[in-house]
Design a protein around this motif. Sequence first.
Motif, short mmCIF file in Angstrom:
data_model
loop_
_atom_site.label_atom_id
_atom_site.label_comp_id
_atom_site.label_asym_id
_atom_site.label_seq_id
_atom_site.Cartn_x
_atom_site.Cartn_y
_atom_site.Cartn_z
N VAL A 94 23.09 1.42 67.46
CA VAL A 94 22.04 1.16 68.44
C VAL A 94 21.21 -0.01 67.93
N VAL A 95 20.95 -0.97 68.81
CA VAL A 95 20.12 -2.13 68.46
C VAL A 95 18.94 -2.17 69.42
N ALA A 96 17.74 -2.21 68.87
CA ALA A 96 16.50 -2.32 69.65
C ALA A 96 15.50 -3.08 68.82
N HIS A 97 14.63 -3.81 69.48
CA HIS A 97 13.72 -4.68 68.73
C HIS A 97 12.86 -3.91 67.73
N ALA A 98 12.23 -2.85 68.18
CA ALA A 98 11.33 -2.09 67.30
C ALA A 98 11.94 -0.77 66.86
N GLY A 99 13.24 -0.58 67.11
CA GLY A 99 13.90 0.67 66.77
C GLY A 99 13.87 1.63 67.94
N LEU A 100 14.54 2.78 67.78
CA LEU A 100 14.61 3.73 68.89
C LEU A 100 14.93 5.12 68.35
N LYS A 101 14.11 6.08 68.76
CA LYS A 101 14.36 7.46 68.38
C LYS A 101 15.63 7.97 69.05
N GLU A 102 16.20 9.01 68.45
CA GLU A 102 17.48 9.51 68.95
C GLU A 102 17.41 9.95 70.40
N GLU A 103 16.32 10.61 70.79
CA GLU A 103 16.24 11.14 72.15
C GLU A 103 16.08 10.05 73.20
N TYR A 104 15.79 8.81 72.80
CA TYR A 104 15.65 7.71 73.74
C TYR A 104 16.93 6.88 73.88
N GLN A 105 17.85 7.07 72.98
CA GLN A 105 19.04 6.20 72.97
C GLN A 105 19.90 6.43 74.20
N GLY A 106 20.27 5.34 74.87
CA GLY A 106 21.08 5.44 76.07
C GLY A 106 20.32 5.93 77.28
N ARG A 107 19.00 5.93 77.22
CA ARG A 107 18.17 6.36 78.35
C ARG A 107 17.49 5.15 78.98
N ALA A 108 16.91 5.36 80.15
CA ALA A 108 16.26 4.26 80.85
C ALA A 108 14.97 4.75 81.47
N ALA A 155 11.28 6.10 61.60
CA ALA A 155 12.56 6.13 60.90
C ALA A 155 12.61 7.24 59.84
N ARG A 156 11.47 7.64 59.32
CA ARG A 156 11.46 8.71 58.31
C ARG A 156 11.92 10.05 58.89
N ASP A 157 11.69 10.22 60.19
CA ASP A 157 12.09 11.46 60.84
C ASP A 157 13.43 11.34 61.55
N TYR A 158 14.05 10.16 61.49
CA TYR A 158 15.28 9.94 62.25
C TYR A 158 16.42 10.73 61.63
N ARG A 159 17.15 11.46 62.48
CA ARG A 159 18.30 12.25 62.04
C ARG A 159 19.51 12.00 62.93
N GLY A 160 19.52 10.91 63.67
CA GLY A 160 20.61 10.63 64.58
C GLY A 160 21.87 10.18 63.85
N VAL A 202 19.57 -0.47 64.18
CA VAL A 202 19.21 -1.74 63.55
C VAL A 202 18.09 -2.36 64.39
N TYR A 203 17.03 -2.77 63.74
CA TYR A 203 15.85 -3.25 64.47
C TYR A 203 15.12 -4.29 63.64
N GLY A 204 14.04 -4.84 64.21
CA GLY A 204 13.20 -5.82 63.53
C GLY A 204 11.74 -5.43 63.72
N ASN A 229 16.90 6.41 56.10
CA ASN A 229 17.86 7.28 56.76
C ASN A 229 19.00 6.41 57.30
N ASN A 230 19.33 6.53 58.54
CA ASN A 230 20.45 5.76 59.10
C ASN A 230 19.93 4.59 59.91
N THR A 231 18.83 3.97 59.43
CA THR A 231 18.24 2.84 60.14
C THR A 231 18.00 1.70 59.14
N VAL A 232 17.92 0.49 59.68
CA VAL A 232 17.60 -0.65 58.83
C VAL A 232 16.81 -1.67 59.63
N CYS A 233 15.74 -2.15 59.02
CA CYS A 233 14.93 -3.22 59.62
C CYS A 233 15.35 -4.55 59.03
#
Length: 840
Positions: free
Chosen positions: A316-330, A359-364, A369-371, A382-386
């Motif tokens: 998943v790529v988003a500018h500021a990151g994205l929590k698991e429950e938001y991924q693939g949603r609109a 990101a500390r609570d991310y468990r997806g 990947v974000y900036g 976790n499974n994220t990188v800035c």
Amino acid sequence: MIDIPELALVALVGVSGSGKSTFARRHFAPSQVLSSDTFRALVADDENDQSASADAFDALHHVAGIRLRRGRLTVVDATNLQPHARAGLVRVAREHDVLPVAIVLDVPEALAWERTEARADRTFGRPVLARMQRDLRRSYGQLAREGFRKVHVLRGVEEIDAAEIRYEKLFNDRRELTGPFDIVGDIHGCREELEALLLRLGYGLRRDDAGRPVDAVPPAGRTAVFVGDLVDRGPDSPGVLRLVMGMVAAGHAICVPGNHEQKLLRKLRGRDVRLTHGLAETMAQLEAEPAEFVAEVAAFVDGLVSHFVLDGGRLVVAHAGLKEEYQGRASGRVRSFALYGETTGETDEYGMPVRYPWARDYRGSAMVVYGHTPALEPEWVNNTVCVDTGCVFGGKLTALRYPERELVSVGAVKEWYAPVRPLVTPAPARPDAVLDLRDVAGRRHVEHPYGTLTVPAENAAAALEVMSRFAVDPRWLTWLPPTMAPCSTSTVDGFLEHPAQAFADYRAAGVERVVCEEKHMGSRAVVLVCRDPDGGPFGPGGGVVHTRTGRPFFGPPLDDELLDRVRAAVTAAGLWAELDTDWLLLDCELLPWSAKAGGLIREQYASVGAAGRAALPAVLATLDEAAGRGLPVGELRERMAARSAEVEAYSASYRAYVAPTDGLRGVTLAPFVVLASAGASHADRDHGWHLDLADRLCAADPGFFTPTRRRVVDLADASAEADATDWWLALTAGGGEGMVVKPYAGPAARSSRGSLLQPGIKCRGREYLRIIYGPGYTGPEQLTALRRRSLGRKRGLALREHALGLAALDALAAGAPLWRRHELVFAVLACESEPVDPRL
């Protein structure tokens, strides 16, 4: 054609008798449709009880929410003619960040009344239907304003009957793009650095007649991904836009928006926007560009999608990151989080908002990947990188190569813009090194690449008891061996287990070649050894030796001495360099059995043997005396003599695995699988490779390592099977436990149908099984009863644990966060609480 998103809340709108239920049955699965009539019946036993409508819709909304949370298309079959009724549905859709869709069925009132009259369960009069029709007409102009993103109106029976449903993916769903990708962090107008980074990544720049870069051709089919914040603060935002827009138009890149692009778009659309945070510089630079280019920029930014889900959902790529429950949603909420992240409402000493560390609570399971938040170095949490490393502030421009997880950077030409808040190096102690009880406690569903497992709460509690009180440091607990099922019950006379059945089991699964490995009678030992005895990548210390349940093997100082012997052998065998690693994970057996299981042997086995050897000679002497007096005890004496011989055989069986040891003197280690090394799981290597490396360790220190004898068998060759069977008979006659038959292709081998195979089938010798089933188990009656033993539960457990182990090795090789690796290992231990016959 009716286009609806694959994930949406669909409201059917129409008067009674308009055919909503018929339409729902024709176009949607029964499980997708929630009917108001059904829910009235559920709460009131009468689908026409209008007094139950409030409770019925409460229940309907609750179930709809659960379905949407789980990512399931949901259709609501109700009249949905009143604004307040539709508002409840729109609210549920927004709460779960999906699009609400309305499908209006409009039929002539006369037809609707005719259908209503034909239904015995409809007792209202025509004036009610006329009122419904008026409400329907008023709804036409309200649906879009109420929040329905798509409104489809079907007028008349012909349109309704001819309608077809076509599902469309959300714009953010690009799972079909599998990469490889080069994901570039925040650029902020630093065109020169972007060119340098693309060249370092192997891209070929294309320029227009004015020499300006307008495209970059990727190497080897790669695709660039830009995380947004292309503009502001830097010296050439138009140049960056021109290059990125050209790459996207050519299909060489994709891009998500940053908050700076959104602010620029609002300014270009004539909104009242403050010219701060570098926007003034960008607007000044755009004033020198043609109006057509500025219009293209506005259209480009306006068309950017909040985030992308890529590579089958693994990225998943988003500018500021994205929590698991938001991924693939609109939704607006999803877009806002993707652009700005989440703040705590506080400001720091520099007046900047304090961002919530999501990101500390991310468990997806997807890598994010974000900036957006610059730092001196990329931050893995976790499974994220800035990947925003503050290029415009004098830092560097960074790209993540995916799936390689390789970071590539170029330094900034200069500090183009003074940061309000100094860039800092991330703290060395990463949050992902901390485990959370919630990750493992209670009933859990563990998803991994090889399947899904449900861990009952009681099994989790038992595993937690072991892990929290007895196990080694979780950082070092990377893998636990699966249980092993025996071969199918033998039909060979006098044998409960026999090689013929092991070969037949694998042949039935489509396996063509197996390896028969000597089954060492010792204690399973997992050895994680580091090249540096003073500290490795898992924490302080040079390694760990643990049991199959994660407990320290001997404890200090013996474990440290054992690791020193293993480390020296690995060095002498040249495996550090050959595998390009500073650590190795080995699956072994430590011999003799008595070195670890002395107490078990004395209490559980030797006591039985001693009792039998003490009692039966006295029984035989008494019977001999009785026979001398002419009593008819001959048959009884034969049985007792046979029992005495069985007890002697039983005692001889466990004595074969008892030997004196003093510290490590008398102890040997038999490695048979090299499970993993730095950056690599070796589960896909064949067993020939694994055993060859094990032999090299044995050759390096033959006084400490015990080789594993084996036979490779082609299952189409009857003579090879016969030879292996003879070898097994000789092995077990000499006191050996038996053998383990494995698919030669390796631990990760699959059947001809593509499913995971049993990693090994044990085939234990006739005499060894006396220890398991008792001294007299070979008697005809006992053998007949034992042949009815059920193996299905044991085999299922072995496969579940094996799949978890493979997933743990993959996670270890991929550098997954500790919580993810521990979740898989913990689940293996939890499986051990399953009620399975321990003798199998």
